[in-house]
Structure formats: structure tokens, C-alpha cells
Enzyme design. Structure first.
Site, PDB file in Angstrom:
ATOM      1  N   GLU B 283       7.649   9.412  -0.998  1.00  0.00           N
ATOM      2  CA  GLU B 283       7.058  10.749  -0.796  1.00  0.00           C
ATOM      3  C   GLU B 283       6.742  11.030  -3.022  1.00  0.00           C
ATOM      4  O   GLU B 283       6.009  11.242  -3.236  1.00  0.00           O
ATOM      5  CB  GLU B 283       7.400  11.524  -0.707  1.00  0.00           C
ATOM      6  CG  GLU B 283       6.694  12.884  -0.018  1.00  0.00           C
ATOM      7  CD  GLU B 283       6.123  13.755   1.121  1.00  0.00           C
ATOM      8  OE1 GLU B 283       7.016  13.071   2.155  1.00  0.00           O
ATOM      9  OE2 GLU B 283       7.093  14.320   0.807  1.00  0.00           O
ATOM     10  N   GLU B 286       4.692   8.491  -4.263  1.00  0.00           N
ATOM     11  CA  GLU B 286       3.031   8.624  -3.868  1.00  0.00           C
ATOM     12  C   GLU B 286       3.282   9.484  -5.207  1.00  0.00           C
ATOM     13  O   GLU B 286       1.557   9.831  -5.821  1.00  0.00           O
ATOM     14  CB  GLU B 286       3.473   9.406  -2.625  1.00  0.00           C
ATOM     15  CG  GLU B 286       1.928   9.341  -2.350  1.00  0.00           C
ATOM     16  CD  GLU B 286       1.382   9.736  -1.035  1.00  0.00           C
ATOM     17  OE1 GLU B 286       2.918  10.263   0.066  1.00  0.00           O
ATOM     18  OE2 GLU B 286       0.305  10.085  -0.116  1.00  0.00           O
ATOM     19  N   CYS B 310       6.249  15.436   6.829  1.00  0.00           N
ATOM     20  CA  CYS B 310       7.059  14.929   7.469  1.00  0.00           C
ATOM     21  C   CYS B 310       7.193  15.965   8.888  1.00  0.00           C
ATOM     22  O   CYS B 310       8.124  15.621  10.076  1.00  0.00           O
ATOM     23  CB  CYS B 310       8.812  15.133   7.177  1.00  0.00           C
ATOM     24  SG  CYS B 310       8.685  16.275   5.707  1.00  0.00           S
ATOM     25  N   SER B 330       0.482  13.707   2.156  1.00  0.00           N
ATOM     26  CA  SER B 330       1.641  12.595   1.458  1.00  0.00           C
ATOM     27  C   SER B 330       0.983  11.453   3.087  1.00  0.00           C
ATOM     28  O   SER B 330       0.983  11.820   4.551  1.00  0.00           O
ATOM     29  CB  SER B 330       3.322  12.580   1.233  1.00  0.00           C
ATOM     30  OG  SER B 330       3.651  11.828   1.864  1.00  0.00           O
ATOM     31  N   LYS B 369       7.793  16.682  17.671  1.00  0.00           N
ATOM     32  CA  LYS B 369       8.761  14.597  17.375  1.00  0.00           C
ATOM     33  C   LYS B 369       8.277  13.996  19.124  1.00  0.00           C
ATOM     34  O   LYS B 369       8.161  12.878  18.729  1.00  0.00           O
ATOM     35  CB  LYS B 369       9.656  14.466  17.812  1.00  0.00           C
ATOM     36  CG  LYS B 369      10.693  15.559  15.845  1.00  0.00           C
ATOM     37  CD  LYS B 369       9.954  14.659  14.753  1.00  0.00           C
ATOM     38  CE  LYS B 369      10.502  15.003  13.527  1.00  0.00           C
ATOM     39  NZ  LYS B 369       9.674  14.318  12.192  1.00  0.00           N
ATOM     40  N   GLU B 372       4.854  13.460  18.438  1.00  0.00           N
ATOM     41  CA  GLU B 372       4.458  12.197  17.539  1.00  0.00           C
ATOM     42  C   GLU B 372       4.833  11.064  18.115  1.00  0.00           C
ATOM     43  O   GLU B 372       4.433   9.766  17.289  1.00  0.00           O
ATOM     44  CB  GLU B 372       5.230  12.591  16.533  1.00  0.00           C
ATOM     45  CG  GLU B 372       5.367  12.294  15.152  1.00  0.00           C
ATOM     46  CD  GLU B 372       5.895  12.104  14.177  1.00  0.00           C
ATOM     47  OE1 GLU B 372       7.535  12.907  13.959  1.00  0.00           O
ATOM     48  OE2 GLU B 372       6.102  12.364  13.144  1.00  0.00           O
ATOM     49  N   GLU B 377      -0.946   6.029  16.334  1.00  0.00           N
ATOM     50  CA  GLU B 377      -0.142   5.700  14.865  1.00  0.00           C
ATOM     51  C   GLU B 377       0.728   5.345  15.080  1.00  0.00           C
ATOM     52  O   GLU B 377       1.207   4.197  13.530  1.00  0.00           O
ATOM     53  CB  GLU B 377      -0.395   6.842  14.068  1.00  0.00           C
ATOM     54  CG  GLU B 377      -2.270   7.049  13.559  1.00  0.00           C
ATOM     55  CD  GLU B 377      -2.627   8.812  15.082  1.00  0.00           C
ATOM     56  OE1 GLU B 377      -2.084   8.749  15.470  1.00  0.00           O
ATOM     57  OE2 GLU B 377      -3.359   9.582  14.645  1.00  0.00           O
TER      58      GLU B 377
END
Ligand code: SF4
Ligand code: SF4
Ligand code: SF4
Ligand code: FES
Ligand code: FES
Lengths: 155, 596
Positions: B283, B286, B310, B330, B369, B372, B377
Site C-alpha cells: 500500500e 501504491e 483493510c 487502494s 471478515k 469478505e 473476489e
């Protein structure tokens, strides 16, 4: 769908886009559409930049903000105690027989919906009912038949 | 306005700041008044009436959580009338409550159950209305279960979602006896704007909102001889887990946690802090790349400010609420998902294990999470990268189930390869931590010197202020970074999605000139996450934060780029930050969602 978008936008232009505008906008939708669909609610939420769950909460809170499709004429018969004691049950049966629908239902031609409601404030002249915004009091079998027949004729 | 008022509660005089409530005053005297709808983090609702007390000279009982303390008040908290009223409140709640405690996830951890226990309610005083109620359970979401038969309509969840998270996925629908807590059109939590943050879950006093637990799945994997089960633990678990196992808030239990995980039977005990360090490498690079494209190449397509990525609650929030800014996020995956992708590639290769035999488990302070881990993805390893996401609470349950005496465990270390971390990785668990960790590394990459803060403590981004701004002037840069000479790097940190919304509004209105934005969905950052021990209060969040910074200071390595395992993975596997391999495994893109 595009019509709903236009309708909501027009109502928001008229009533504003604050939280206080929510009720008049929802009332406006009911006036035009006779009920507020999920699509309409989502549109209102978007237009007012507020949560759709809160729009749903408001719409379901108020009995007169219908969230299910309704007929052109919504009959709301008072079910509270005074009217009940003055013969509401017979009135209900008469209407059901005339329109061939039960409480909560809408006629096949989408012209009538029959609902019960709480006290309308006309207890002294019960039994009472509303058809859309119009109040009818001191009902008996003949009177209610006449009223409904009138509506049927004027559709 | 530091006026104080004097009142008398149960015969004892007490003074307290004006504006405080009778409940606050009672607390000051250590007099316990039961509450249900009241929560320290939320505005007063005053709807449950279980906190009633008697005020002399007033006919009706008053709700102590809502009643401002006033001069001369005489309050009684334990009269016949009060006891009866409270009891009736609880009995009425129970008459509509599916009180099937032995089969309830909140059994022994439930505020309603505690109250019923305290009041020794052992019969139905009122009619049992549950059979007539048509309650529904929503189990579609991989993160949160909503069971209306356990709901007491205290509306803590509604207020949480509105006040703290600016989402209002939950509202109050219908009225009177039909009143219920509902999403838009009673859709599943899975199908609405809910971010899965779990802030409602940690405030729900009953079993009406709970995390979906994966306890049996994890035990099955552990018992399966054929499977190699790796576990990663997030930064914020090690400073909170102890609370669920009989320890004080703010206890650091990193070593005991590693020991417990080993005793539970995990084959490899690893650390999300490692991928937190890796996130900083990716990051940070980036950010520098974006800055270069903006400042040197004058590339109009580059999106600044860049935001962190995050917090999966934040990601879902921006997908719904500000999809036009998704390019500003990001591209880094969260540390959990970086870890997952590497566990079944890098780790598998190094250890010579068939990745199809690896089960990857995460212990997270978070319910988002779970969602997620199940995102489409997140399958870049060729498998689901993280198989099961557990909360800190679920780990505590497992430790109890296994009969481990947690407090007496020795301190053990994480296993190697993906178990080494720096203090920078640890502070990811507190609001401002990612920013601080990133600045420690980015500043040093660009100038060759440590950040100009005493003992690397970047204090402007620390603390519980909702929105924190900090600017770092970059001077005397290394030649390669000359375009940054004299640039003031402007950053902002927000935690809790209501604060995130404020920041995004400023970005949208063009009133902000930040380069880098850190956002954590939960108040206090992950340490206050929806998967953390219950209760989580402002005071507990403070203690957890102190513990995180203590842990950081105690670490030998404090900067991500100095973590030897990070250096190793770049040398032996990834190449360099933002390499093709990094992009394949560690980065991703998200898509717009509707706001309903
Ligand atoms: S929510 Fe609480 S009171 Fe209700 S069944 Fe579960 S443990 Fe028992
Ligand atoms: S879901 Fe939980 S927090 Fe929400 S109203 Fe019901 S009991 Fe209260
Ligand atoms: S999980 Fe978070 S976003 Fe979803 S309903 Fe609960 S508080 Fe709201
Ligand atoms: S009871 Fe029917 S109008 Fe009042
Ligand atoms: S806690 Fe005071 S009214 Fe609910």
C-alpha cells in the site's frame, strides 16, 4: 418504472428533500399510485439521500400509507367497539357479498379494496366507514348497498 | 458548564455533573440498576423501562437512564413498586420471547437471561405469545444471523447502525404488537446495505443478532488427519481475547493465544500481523506510485486521495454509498485475504503441502471478515483463500470447549514463514494504526531517515477522536524521490462509518486536500470490532488501545520493511511490491452495489 422516478422527483421538488418531507411525499405516492411499492420506496430513499429501511419503517408505521397494491376505491370499515356494537358485522357481510371480496382483499377488476380500521372518530354516528377520503356514517344494510352500488355505477 | 447537582439515592448523598442522569449518579455510588435499551455508546432511547426507579414526590416511576439528575432529588432504587415494575417488564418481554436458552448461541452470555436469572423468574406470569408470532430467522448471510424470536425491540441495533455507522440497514417497521426490527422490505441482511460490521451484534443484549459461527467446521478440519490447518490471528485479537477468558480488559495475551491455538490442534500457528506488514509494503508503494503519477507524470486519471482497504466493513460501505470513489480505494486486499492467498501458494510451496489439503482459518475481531472470506473476489489461490473466519469470541469458546486453562498457559511464539511481524503490524488493530505504520515505512523509503516522531510514535493519528488529521512535511529526500521534496503529505484517519461518511462528504464536496485516508469501519478501529468480546465500551476500547501501543513498543522490530520474513518473501517469491505476482495474489477490485 420511469413514471415512478418522475413522480418521486416531482413530489420531492414540491415538498423538499428533508426528513420532514418524507411523509407528504409518501402520501403523494399513495394518492397517485394507491400504494407504495418497493421500487417507489427505494426511489424516495435515493431522492432524499436516506436509508431505504427507514423509508420502509415510516411507510409500514402508518395504516393509511398502503404498502400493498390497492383498488381504486379503498373501503375502510371501522372495527372499533362502538361501531362493532352498532352492527358493524352486518355491514361488513353486506359489503363482502356485494363485492365478492373478504377483508384485506382487492376485487379482481382492481376497483375495490376492503379493509378494517380503528376508530374514525364518528362513534356517535356509527357504524362508520371511509371510502378513500370520504366518510359515511349511520350505515345500515340498505344505505351501504346504495353507496356501494353508486360507486360501482360510476366506475 | 461544570455545574454539579446534589441528589440522594437510597439514603446516600451524591453530587454529579449537571446533564448526567440518575443512572450515572447511581453508578457513581456503585448501585446497580438493570438496563436493556441503554448503551453507553448510543443516544438514550428510554423504551424498555427496566431501569425504573422511584422518585419521591413523583407519582409514576421514572426511567433512570433518561432522567437527568437534579438538585434535591430523592431516589429509591429498590422499593416494592420498583421491583414489581421491573419484574413485569422482564416478564412481558419473556411472554413474547422464544426463551429456548439451552439451544441459544447467547446462552450464558445474554443480558436478558442474566436479568431473568437475577429476578428468579421461573414461571410464565403472562400468556406465552410466541406460538402466535410468526417470527422469522434470517440465516442467509455468511456473517450475521438475525433471529426475530429473540428480539426485545430495544433498538440498540437500530441506533448503532444509524448513529455510529450511518448505514441504517436496520429500522423499526410496523407498530404496536406488530412492531419489529427490519431491513428494507424485510430482505435478508445479506441482500441489503448492511456492511456486516457487527457493531449491532456486539450491542444486541440478546441472541437476536449474532455472528454466524463456524465452530464445528473448524473442529472438523482439525480432527481431519488429511488436512493441514493453518490459523492466522489478527492484531486486535491478542489484546482482547483475554477478556472472554476471565482476564482484565487491556491484557496482552499474544503468547498465551499462540499456545492455546497449538493446543487446539492447529498445524501451523501464524500471524495476520505478517500480512499487515506486507500490506504496508504494497500500500505504501501504491501510494508513492499514485503520488508520482499525479505530481510528475501529471496523469489526470490517477485517483487521489487514496483510501485504505483493510476494513471489509468500509469496503462494503463504499460499494453501497460512494461507488463513484471505488477507484480511490487502494487495490490491496486486506491482511486477512493476503494471508489467505499466500497460505495456499507461497506457504504451500515452501512447506511442500498440496494446497487442496490446506484449510485456512482466521481469527478476527470482526464479523465483516466472514463476509469478505466468502467474496468471489477472494479465490486467487485457485481455492477459497480463507476457508473460515472466526471471531475473537468464537476462539474463546473453542478454548473453553477444549478445557484449556488459558490464564495459566505459558507464552509461546508463532510458527515461522508467515508468523514474524513488526510493531507496525500490531498497531493495525487501533484506529490510526495503518496510517502510522504506513508513515513509518513510506517516510523512510523516501528520505532514508526515520519518521521525525519520538520513539516512532506518531501521536497525531492516535486516540479516539472520530476524525484525525495529520500532515507530515517531507524534506531532504533521497534522489529517486526528488519530486516529493518539500511536499506536505496530508492524511486523515476516521473510525466508525459515520466518521467515514464525514470524510467522504468532504472529499465529495472538494473541501479536502488529503493524499491518504485511513478508514476503519468500527469505532476505535479493529480493537472495537464487531467480533470482539462483549461488552465493548468506550473505557474498554481505551484499555485495548493502550495495550496495542504497549505491544508495539515492546517489539524488537517496529517497522514493516524491517520484518525479515517480509524481506524473505519478496526475495524468494513476490519479487518486489506491486510486482505481477503481487497483483495476482495481493490486489483486487470491488464493484458498486445498490443502496437499499
Ligand atoms: S436470547 Fe438470551 S434469554 Fe433468549 S433464548 Fe437466548 S440466551 Fe435465552
Ligand atoms: S435485534 Fe437485538 S439490539 Fe436490535 S432491537 Fe432486537 S434485541 Fe435489541
Ligand atoms: S452489521 Fe453493521 S451495517 Fe449491518 S446492520 Fe449491523 S450495524 Fe448496521
Ligand atoms: S368506534 Fe367506529 S368511529 Fe369510533
Ligand atoms: S434502560 Fe432505561 S428505559 Fe431501557
Amino acid at each position: 418504472m420511469p413514471e415512478i422516478k418522475e413522480l418521486v422527483k416531482g413530489l420531492a421538488d414540491k415538498h423538499g428533500r428533508n426528513r420532514e418531507s418524507l411523509l407528504p411525499i409518501l402520501q403523494g405516492i399513495v394518492t397517485e399510485e394507491r400504494f407504495i411499492s418497493d421500487v417507489a420506496m427505494a426511489e424516495v430513499a435515493k431522492e432524499l439521500d436516506m436509508s431505504a429501511a427507514l423509508v420502509y419503517g415510516t411507510a409500514t408505521f402508518y395504516s393509511f400509507l398502503d404498502t400493498e397494491p390497492r383498488g381504486k376505491y379503498v373501503i375502510r370499515l371501522c372495527k372499533t367497539i362502538t361501531c362493532d356494537m352498532k352492527g358493524k358485522k352486518q355491514i361488513l357481510k353486506t359489503i363482502e357479498d356485494l363485492l365478492k371480496i373478504k377483508v384485506g382483499e382487492t376485487s379482481k377488476d382492481k376497483n375495490f379494496t376492503l379493509l378494517e380500521t380503528n376508530c374514525l372518530g364518528w362513534c356517535h354516528k356509527g357504524p362508520a366507514m371511509l371510502i378513500n377520503d370520504q366518510v359515511f356514517t349511520e350505515l345500515d344494510e340498505d344505505k351501504v348497498t346504495e353507496i356501494i352500488d353508486d360507486y360501482i355505477r360510476n366506475i | 458548564m461544570a455545574n454539579t447537582v446534589k441528589l440522594n439515592i437510597d439514603g446516600i448523598d451524591v453530587s454529579i455533573d449537571a446533564g448526567k442522569t440518575v443512572l450515572d449518579a447511581a453508578k457513581k455510588l456503585n448501585i446497580h440498576i438493570p438496563t436493556l435499551c441503554y448503551h453507553e455508546d448510543l443516544c438514550v432511547a428510554g423504551n424498555c423501562r427496566v431501569c425504573v426507579v422511584e422518585q419521591e414526590g413523583v407519582k409514576n416511576l421514572v426511567a433512570s437512564c433518561a432522567m437527568p439528575a437534579q438538585d434535591g432529588m430523592v431516589i429509591h432504587t429498590n422499593t416494592h413498586k420498583v421491583r414489581n415494575a421491573r419484574r413485569h417488564v422482564v416478564e412481558l418481554l419473556l411472554s413474547e420471547h422464544n426463551a429456548d436458552c439451552t439451544k441459544c448461541y447467547k446462552n450464558t452470555r445474554c443480558e436478558l437471561q442474566d436479568l431473568a436469572g437475577e429476578m428468579v423468574i421461573n414461571e410464565h406470569m403472562f400468556l406465552d405469545l410466541v406460538p402466535d408470532k410468526n417470527y422469522t430467522i434470517d440465516m442467509l448471510s455468511p456473517a450475521i444471523i438475525k433471529d426475530d424470536s429473540k428480539c426485545i425491540r430495544c433498538q440498540r441495533c437500530v441506533r448503532t447502525c444509524q448513529e455510529l455507522q450511518h448505514v441504517s440497514a436496520l429500522g423499526v417497521a410496523y407498530k404496536g404488537e406488530h412492531m419489529k426490527i427490519s431491513t428494507f422490505f424485510e430482505h435478508s441482511m445479506y441482500d441489503v446495505v448492511c456492511t456486516n460490521c457487527g457493531q449491532c451484534v456486539i450491542r444486541c443484549p440478546t441472541g437476536a443478532l449474532i455472528e454466524k459461527n463456524y465452530l464445528d467446521d473448524v473442529w472438523d478440519a482439525i480432527y481431519d488427519e488429511d488436512k493441514h490447518v493453518v490459523v492466522q490471528t489478527a492484531p486486535a485479537t491478542r489484546i482482547a481475547l483475554g477478556e472472554d477468558l476471565g482476564m482484565e480488559a487491556g491484557s496482552i495475551v499474544t503468547g498465551k493465544m499462540a499456545a492455546a491455538l497449538r493446543r487446539l490442534g492447529f498445524d501451523s500457528v501464524l500471524d495476520t500481523d505478517f500480512t499487515a506488514d506486507l500490506t504496508i509494503m504494497e500500500e505504501g508503494t501504491e501510494l508513492l506510485t499514485r503520488l508520482k503519477r499525479a505530481l510528475v507524470d501529471k496523469d489526470p486519471t490517477v485517483k487521489l486521495p487514496m483510501t485504505t482497504s483493510c476494513s471489509p466493513g468500509w469496503i462494503k460501505f463504499i460499494e453501497h454509498m460512494y461507488p463513484e470513489y471505488l477507484e480511490n480505494v487502494s487495490t490491496c486486499k486486506s491482511p486477512q485475504q493476503m494471508f489467505g492467498a499466500l497460505a495456499k501458494t507461497y506457504y504451500a510451496q515452501k512447506k511442500g503441502i498440496d494446497p487442496s489439503k490446506i484449510v485456512s482459518v482466521s481469527i478476527m475481531p470482526c464479523t465483516a471478515k466472514k463476509f469478505e472470506a466468502n467474496r468471489p473476489e477472494m479465490r486467487d489461490s485457485g481455492f477459497q483463500d480463507v476457508d473460515m473466519g472466526l471471531t475473537t469470541r468464537e476462539l474463546a469458546v473453542m478454548i473453553k470447549q477444549a478445557g484449556i486453562n488459558f490464564k495459566e498457559l505459558p507464552d509461546e511464539k508463532f510458527d515461522n514463514l508467515m508468523g514474524e511481524s513488526s510493531g507496525a503490524g500490531v498497531i493495525f488493530g487501533a484506529t490510526g494504526g495503518v496510517m502510522e505504520a504506513a508513515l513509518r515505512t513510506v517516510y523512510e523509503i523516501v528520505t532514508g531517515r526515520e519518521v521525525p516522531f519520538e520513539n516512532l510514535k506518531i501521536t497525531p493519528v492516535r486516540g479516539m477522536e472520530g476524525v484525525k488529521e495529520a500532515a507530515v512535511k517531507i524534506e531532504n529526500v533521497l534522489p529517486a524521490w526528488s519530486f516529493l521534496e518539500g511536499v506536505e503529505l496530508k492524511t486523515v484517519v476516521a473510525h466508525g462509518l459515520t466518521n467515514a461518511d464525514k470524510v467522504m462528504q468532504a472529499v465529495k464536496n472538494g473541501t479536502a486536500d488529503w493524499h491518504f485516508i485511513e478508514i476503519m469501519a468500527c469505532p476505535g478501529g479493529c480493537l472495537g470490532g464487531g467480533g470482539q468480546p462483549i461488552p465493548t465500551t468506550p473505557e474498554i476500547r481505551k484499555k485495548r488501545a493502550e495495550a496495542i501501543y504497549r505491544e508495539d513498543e515492546g517489539m524488537a522490530i517496529r517497522k514493516s520493511h524491517e520484518n525479515p520474513e517480509i524481506q524473505q518473501i519478496y526475495k524468494e517469491f513476490l519479487g518486489e511490491p506491486l510486482s505481477d505476482k503481487s497483483h495476482w495474489l495481493l490486489h483486487t477490485h470491488y464493484n458498486a452495489r445498490k443502496r437499499v
